[in-house]
Design an enzyme around this catalytic site. Structure first.
Site, PDB file in Angstrom:
ATOM      1  CB  SER A 163     109.744  48.649  56.290  1.00 22.34           C
ATOM      2  OG  SER A 163     110.316  47.372  56.172  1.00 22.34           O
ATOM      3  CE1 TYR A 170     112.988  50.633  52.543  1.00 23.92           C
ATOM      4  CE2 TYR A 170     113.097  48.679  53.943  1.00 23.92           C
ATOM      5  CZ  TYR A 170     112.361  49.572  53.183  1.00 23.92           C
ATOM      6  OH  TYR A 170     111.000  49.412  53.072  1.00 23.92           O
ATOM      7  CE  LYS A 218     110.375  53.232  53.838  1.00 23.04           C
ATOM      8  NZ  LYS A 218     109.359  54.052  53.172  1.00 23.04           N
TER       9      LYS A 218
HETATM   10  C1  UD1 Z   1     113.236  41.946  52.291  1.00 25.31           C
HETATM   11  C2  UD1 Z   1     113.956  43.091  52.892  1.00 25.31           C
HETATM   12  C3  UD1 Z   1     112.966  43.910  53.706  1.00 25.31           C
HETATM   13  C4  UD1 Z   1     111.821  44.363  52.825  1.00 25.31           C
HETATM   14  C5  UD1 Z   1     111.163  43.142  52.209  1.00 25.31           C
HETATM   15  C6  UD1 Z   1     110.108  43.571  51.212  1.00 25.31           C
HETATM   16  C7  UD1 Z   1     116.222  42.175  53.143  1.00 25.31           C
HETATM   17  C8  UD1 Z   1     117.266  41.761  54.126  1.00 25.31           C
HETATM   18  N1  UD1 Z   1     115.049  42.594  53.689  1.00 25.31           N
HETATM   19  O1  UD1 Z   1     112.779  41.155  53.350  1.00 25.31           O
HETATM   20  O2  UD1 Z   1     113.589  45.011  54.278  1.00 25.31           O
HETATM   21  O3  UD1 Z   1     110.887  45.068  53.599  1.00 25.31           O
HETATM   22  O4  UD1 Z   1     112.143  42.383  51.507  1.00 25.31           O
HETATM   23  O5  UD1 Z   1     109.446  42.472  50.707  1.00 25.31           O
HETATM   24  O6  UD1 Z   1     116.439  42.197  51.969  1.00 25.31           O
HETATM   25  N2  UD1 Z   1     115.125  33.985  49.850  1.00 25.31           N
HETATM   26  C9  UD1 Z   1     115.784  32.927  49.235  1.00 25.31           C
HETATM   27  N3  UD1 Z   1     116.172  33.083  47.941  1.00 25.31           N
HETATM   28  C10 UD1 Z   1     115.950  34.236  47.230  1.00 25.31           C
HETATM   29  C11 UD1 Z   1     115.291  35.305  47.861  1.00 25.31           C
HETATM   30  C12 UD1 Z   1     114.907  35.161  49.183  1.00 25.31           C
HETATM   31  O7  UD1 Z   1     115.994  31.880  49.852  1.00 25.31           O
HETATM   32  O8  UD1 Z   1     116.354  34.304  46.059  1.00 25.31           O
HETATM   33  C13 UD1 Z   1     114.653  33.831  51.236  1.00 25.31           C
HETATM   34  C14 UD1 Z   1     115.297  34.805  52.227  1.00 25.31           C
HETATM   35  O9  UD1 Z   1     116.480  34.286  52.760  1.00 25.31           O
HETATM   36  C15 UD1 Z   1     114.159  34.918  53.260  1.00 25.31           C
HETATM   37  C16 UD1 Z   1     112.884  34.758  52.432  1.00 25.31           C
HETATM   38  O10 UD1 Z   1     113.281  34.090  51.237  1.00 25.31           O
HETATM   39  O11 UD1 Z   1     114.209  33.871  54.194  1.00 25.31           O
HETATM   40  C17 UD1 Z   1     112.245  36.086  52.050  1.00 25.31           C
HETATM   41  O12 UD1 Z   1     113.216  36.922  51.445  1.00 25.31           O
HETATM   42  P1  UD1 Z   1     112.807  38.306  50.752  1.00 25.31           P
HETATM   43  O13 UD1 Z   1     111.658  38.102  49.837  1.00 25.31           O
HETATM   44  O14 UD1 Z   1     114.050  38.906  50.167  1.00 25.31           O
HETATM   45  O15 UD1 Z   1     112.237  39.177  51.946  1.00 25.31           O
HETATM   46  P2  UD1 Z   1     112.916  39.606  53.332  1.00 25.31           P
HETATM   47  O16 UD1 Z   1     114.324  39.215  53.409  1.00 25.31           O
HETATM   48  O17 UD1 Z   1     112.043  39.146  54.447  1.00 25.31           O
END
Ligand code: UD1
Length: 348
Positions: A127, A151, A155
């Protein structure tokens, strides 16, 4: 040449089910081991419908030595794609031991079984979480690794174990280990049939599944975790990659190791991403544009542990494997929504 059997651990999961489809399309015969703790048998049934092929499944845990031994002695397995793992960052912070046991200890059990049975070809599901806070963007495979949660640490530990296995030539004889660690960025979307996809239990933590939950009315609004990052629109930038592109990346890695000289060893780390950062606001706007559904949102505090930007350099995957992404952002979002519309509550 005979069709090659590929053992896919966690083959019923989100990534696994798409990998099964990609493997079959490329002429491989996948065998699945899955304990179904975070997946459904329905995904295998739907993979069979998509591909028209029967997929052999063993229900069990990768930590079960006896099941693995039976698989390796009874089936002529050419390679393993190891996907079975726990993947919630939040849960890993609450129950780290569960993550090290499932992700690290089970990987050890698997490679020990592979070693005993002379199967030395492995594609490992890693990851981008191994990078932690990026010091350089875009992230290349040589960038510093410093995971910020158990997590990501689990990995990275697996990657280290696999690297040692290759560099020390442990148990290889004339048939050395060939291993590719694939570091995924943000897989989204679904197969074009909309019959396999991401099936989170409970409220999703990831952005695209959450947007779909708002679109189908199961959640009131999207919480945008911060709009004060040092990015063009203030929201986080991520490298979203279509799940079918990601799945095909596994097949490219597999093709590559299976073509190496028999006595050649390798342990490569390869990023799987598009190589472009997209913001939360951009994702919402594109989703609204292609579905015609309004997504109410509210900007809230930053989510602890989030980074401002994370996107890959996709150069190595192309130069080494000849792999590049083919699907657009609209296809990622459109297929995610098709899947969610077909299965509003997931499989069950
Ligand atoms: C997350 C995991 C990462 C994993 C990946 C798989 C975390 C910190 N990291 O990454 O280890 O490999 O998912 O897809 O959880 N966001 C919002 N509102 C929401 C959800 C997300 O604003 O309800 C934003 C987050 O702040 C971020 C972006 O959307 O900027 C993507 O978030 P997310 O889909 O959770 O992925 P990651 O954080 O990159």
């Amino acid at each position: 040449m005979d069709v090659q059997n590929i053992l896919v651990t966690g083959g019923a999961g989100y990534i696994g089910s798409h990998v099964l489809v990609a493997l079959i399309a490329s002429g491989y015969n996948p065998l699945v081991i899955d304990n179904f703790t975070n997946s459904s048998k329905k995904s295998i049934q739907n993979c069979q419908k998509i591909t028209g092929k029967l997929i052999e499944v063993v229900e069990g845990d990768v930590g079960d030595v006896e099941i693995l031994e039976n698989l390796f002695t009874q089936k002529n397995i050419s390679a393993v794609i190891h996907l079975a793992a726990l993947k919630s960052v939040n849960e890993s912070c609450v129950e780290p031991l569960k993550y090290f046991k499932n992700n690290v200890a089970n990987t050890l059990t698997l490679v020990e079984a592979m070693k005993r049975n002379g199967v030395h070809n492995l594609i490992f599901s890693s990851s981008a979480a191994v990078y932690g806070n990026a010091s350089v963007i875009p992230l290349t495979e040589n960038c510093h690794t410093k995971p910020t949660n158990p997590y990501g640490a689990s990995k990275l530990m697996c990657e280290e174990i696999l690297k040692s296995l290759v560099t020390t030539c442990d148990g290889q004889g004339s048939d050395p280990w060939k291993i590719v660690n694939l570091r995924y960025f943000n897989p989204v979307g679904a197969h074009e049939s909309g019959t396999i996809g991401e099936n989170p239990r409970g409220a999703p933590a990831n952005l695209v599944p959450y947007i779909c939950e708002v679109a189908n009315g199961h959640q009131e609004r999207l919480k945008v975790y911060g709009d004060d990052y040092n990015t063009p629109d203030g929201t986080g930038l991520r490298d979203y990659i279509h799940i079918m592109d990601l799945a095909k990346g596994h097949v490219s890695a597999l093709n590559w190791i299976l073509k190496l000289e028999k006595n050649e060893k390798c342990c490569e780390v390869i990023n799987l991403g598009v190589g472009r950062g997209i913001s939360v606001f951009e994702m919402v706007k594109r989703f609204e544009a292609i579905t015609g559904i309004n997504i109410p949102l509210k900007v809230t505090e930053r989510r602890p542990g989030d980074v401002a930007e994370s996107y890959s350099s996709a150069g190595k995957a192309y130069s080494l494997l000849g792999w590049k992404t083919e699907y657009s952002l609209d296809q990622m979002l459109g297929s995610a929504w098709l899947w969610r519309s077909n299965y509003p509550r997931g499989y069950e």
